[in-house]
Design a protein around this motif. Sequence first.
Motif, PDB file in Angstrom:
ATOM      1  N   LEU A 126       0.871  -1.183   0.000  1.00 21.71           N
ATOM      2  CA  LEU A 126       0.000   0.000   0.000  1.00 21.71           C
ATOM      3  C   LEU A 126       0.904   1.229   0.000  1.00 21.71           C
ATOM      4  N   GLN A 127       0.640   2.161  -0.907  1.00 25.08           N
ATOM      5  CA  GLN A 127       1.405   3.398  -0.982  1.00 25.08           C
ATOM      6  C   GLN A 127       0.497   4.571  -0.615  1.00 25.08           C
ATOM      7  N   PRO A 134      -7.727  22.085  -1.619  1.00 25.28           N
ATOM      8  CA  PRO A 134      -8.279  23.427  -1.828  1.00 25.28           C
ATOM      9  C   PRO A 134      -8.296  24.234  -0.540  1.00 25.28           C
ATOM     10  N   VAL A 135      -8.505  25.508  -0.678  1.00 26.91           N
ATOM     11  CA  VAL A 135      -8.633  26.409   0.471  1.00 26.91           C
ATOM     12  C   VAL A 135     -10.105  26.450   0.880  1.00 26.91           C
ATOM     13  N   VAL A 136     -10.388  26.111   2.133  1.00 23.40           N
ATOM     14  CA  VAL A 136     -11.758  26.078   2.653  1.00 23.40           C
ATOM     15  C   VAL A 136     -11.825  27.008   3.858  1.00 23.40           C
ATOM     16  N   ASP A 137     -12.717  27.981   3.794  1.00 21.73           N
ATOM     17  CA  ASP A 137     -12.869  28.970   4.872  1.00 21.73           C
ATOM     18  C   ASP A 137     -11.547  29.669   5.169  1.00 21.73           C
ATOM     19  N   GLY A 138     -10.777  29.938   4.116  1.00 21.05           N
ATOM     20  CA  GLY A 138      -9.519  30.640   4.291  1.00 21.05           C
ATOM     21  C   GLY A 138      -8.373  29.800   4.817  1.00 21.05           C
ATOM     22  N   VAL A 139      -8.569  28.490   4.961  1.00 21.22           N
ATOM     23  CA  VAL A 139      -7.536  27.597   5.497  1.00 21.22           C
ATOM     24  C   VAL A 139      -7.192  26.567   4.426  1.00 21.22           C
ATOM     25  N   LYS A 140      -5.906  26.358   4.199  1.00 24.33           N
ATOM     26  CA  LYS A 140      -5.460  25.393   3.212  1.00 24.33           C
ATOM     27  C   LYS A 140      -5.590  23.981   3.756  1.00 24.33           C
ATOM     28  N   THR A 141      -6.108  23.075   2.957  1.00 19.05           N
ATOM     29  CA  THR A 141      -6.319  21.687   3.367  1.00 19.05           C
ATOM     30  C   THR A 141      -5.293  20.779   2.696  1.00 19.05           C
ATOM     31  N   VAL A 142      -5.339  19.502   3.087  1.00 17.24           N
ATOM     32  CA  VAL A 142      -4.414  18.496   2.571  1.00 17.24           C
ATOM     33  C   VAL A 142      -5.235  17.306   2.081  1.00 17.24           C
ATOM     34  N   LEU A 143      -4.825  16.731   0.953  1.00 15.28           N
ATOM     35  CA  LEU A 143      -5.457  15.517   0.432  1.00 15.28           C
ATOM     36  C   LEU A 143      -4.552  14.332   0.729  1.00 15.28           C
ATOM     37  N   PHE A 144      -5.048  13.410   1.553  1.00 15.28           N
ATOM     38  CA  PHE A 144      -4.348  12.159   1.838  1.00 15.28           C
ATOM     39  C   PHE A 144      -4.790  11.133   0.799  1.00 15.28           C
ATOM     40  N   VAL A 145      -3.840  10.605   0.032  1.00 16.54           N
ATOM     41  CA  VAL A 145      -4.154   9.685  -1.072  1.00 16.54           C
ATOM     42  C   VAL A 145      -3.422   8.370  -0.829  1.00 16.54           C
ATOM     43  N   ALA A 146      -4.172   7.272  -0.795  1.00 24.92           N
ATOM     44  CA  ALA A 146      -3.607   5.925  -0.646  1.00 24.92           C
ATOM     45  C   ALA A 146      -3.954   5.107  -1.884  1.00 24.92           C
ATOM     46  N   TRP A 147      -3.070   4.129  -2.189  1.00 24.92           N
ATOM     47  CA  TRP A 147      -3.200   3.361  -3.439  1.00 24.92           C
ATOM     48  C   TRP A 147      -2.733   1.937  -3.204  1.00 24.92           C
ATOM     49  N   LEU A 148      -3.628   0.973  -3.436  1.00 25.04           N
ATOM     50  CA  LEU A 148      -3.271  -0.444  -3.349  1.00 25.04           C
ATOM     51  C   LEU A 148      -2.627  -0.863  -4.668  1.00 25.04           C
TER      52      LEU A 148
END
Length: 520
Positions: A126-127, A134-148
Amino acid sequence: MKSPGEFMEILAAYDLTRSYRDAAKICGVSHNTVRSYVKARQEGAQAPVARQRGRMTDPFLPQMISWVEQSRGKIRGDVVHEKLLALGFTGCERTTRTTLAELKAKYRARNVRVHRPWTPEPGLWLQFDYGDGPVVDGVKTVLFVAWLAFSRFRIVIALRDKTMPSVFAALDRTFRLIGGIPTYILTDNEKTVTIEHAAGIPVRNAQIVAFSRHYSTSMQTCIPADPASKGGVENAVKIAKADLVPKETNLLPEYRSFAELEAACEAFMEEVNSRVHRATLEIPKDMLRVLERPRLHPVPETPVTASFGHTRQVPPNTPMITFEQSRYSVPHTLMGEMVWVRGTETEVVIVHVGDAGPVEVARHKDTLPGTPAIIDAHFPPAPSGALERVIRPTNKAEEEFLALGAALWLKEAADAGTQKIRHKMERAVTLAKVLGTDEVDKGLGSAAAHHRFTHEDLCSIVNTAGGTGHTTRATRTVTDQGQWLSQGTGSWANFGTTPTTAPTTDPVVDGDFEGALDER
């Protein structure tokens, strides 16, 4: 140098025209070229070969090759040109760049990395990686992506940061979504995973070691600055960012809340895992269910909570918890549940561990004691207060009256203290059955606007608005005043004056009195 076919075309053109210049025009070459080819044929020699002239950079080639080798093909043309000028080079920078480009191409050809197709085993790898969300309510978010690696099953989870608790929660949720734990987990050399490298060996973070031991898996990291070693998840991150992050290229609208971003991630996972993958020509979720999930390790019922902070019990009657003498709100659906609270330098993070694993349910800015931090979405809709009464019918008569659209009239009449309001409502319903709902509705609206709440006012407004078309009795207008039944006002002309003639005993009618006055 001309090809054999071009050589024969030149000779054929000369044989046809017997002129060097005419043959040159036909073949698009110089007449000197035609002359040299004809001369070579007459002498029985081979076609002349173009002479290779030397370059001005030839004396400096050993130095240039050495610089390319030392820089691993990264050195720039302007830097090489400056070095050559110091060695006595007199050519231009363009000559330097041309020679350097050829040397770099040869270096890359000798040192190219050969990629061998990877055939992973089911349930083994698993990687996971991160992408800028995207920026939501003025706060930058992070996308956690996993791949089998085997089934190509992809998971995308929106995070607010990349701290250790957030990573642990995302990994636990990933394990529960795929229904098991693989043998190896491959990722980058983040500080949450690798503290440093000693002689090329990664030194693991103690917390990630405890996490791996709890879930019976092995955490591995790729070679630094070598993203190709986990190219599968790198490509998954690229696709997720292209489909989830609003840009001018995809015309996606901005996310109004973090919940919308989470819903978009769920929809993205459902879409990409339900369509045929172009590499395997199979549906990823079907491969996971049939082939890979039976080979995964079971997920522990209790997730790792050591880094989630302190436990707090949400009261059964209010969705508020206390942390460091300050109060913070949580979703009202968690009343009576236990949550985990931790504080950072500027925020307080609240996590709930449920059937789907640990999920961040709230994030507040630090607040002072006595000033509770409240998010309106954490509370259900408040009941209507004294200033927001909702009109609801309680019987059939009220339903019939409100069906006329008379809510405004009822509210204004009630505020004005109208007497016998129910009787007026019943008469309005009866009037609507005779004249029509639309006419009575308009009349009630006008009555409410002018504060006229009697039934006679309603009838007057309706008749005035509709003319005489609503009268049920035929009327005739009398224009002859002699036929009027109303008394005249002529007898009031001498009111308050002394009469000059003696009163008579004969009764005088109003008409005679008026006539007498007229004669005088």
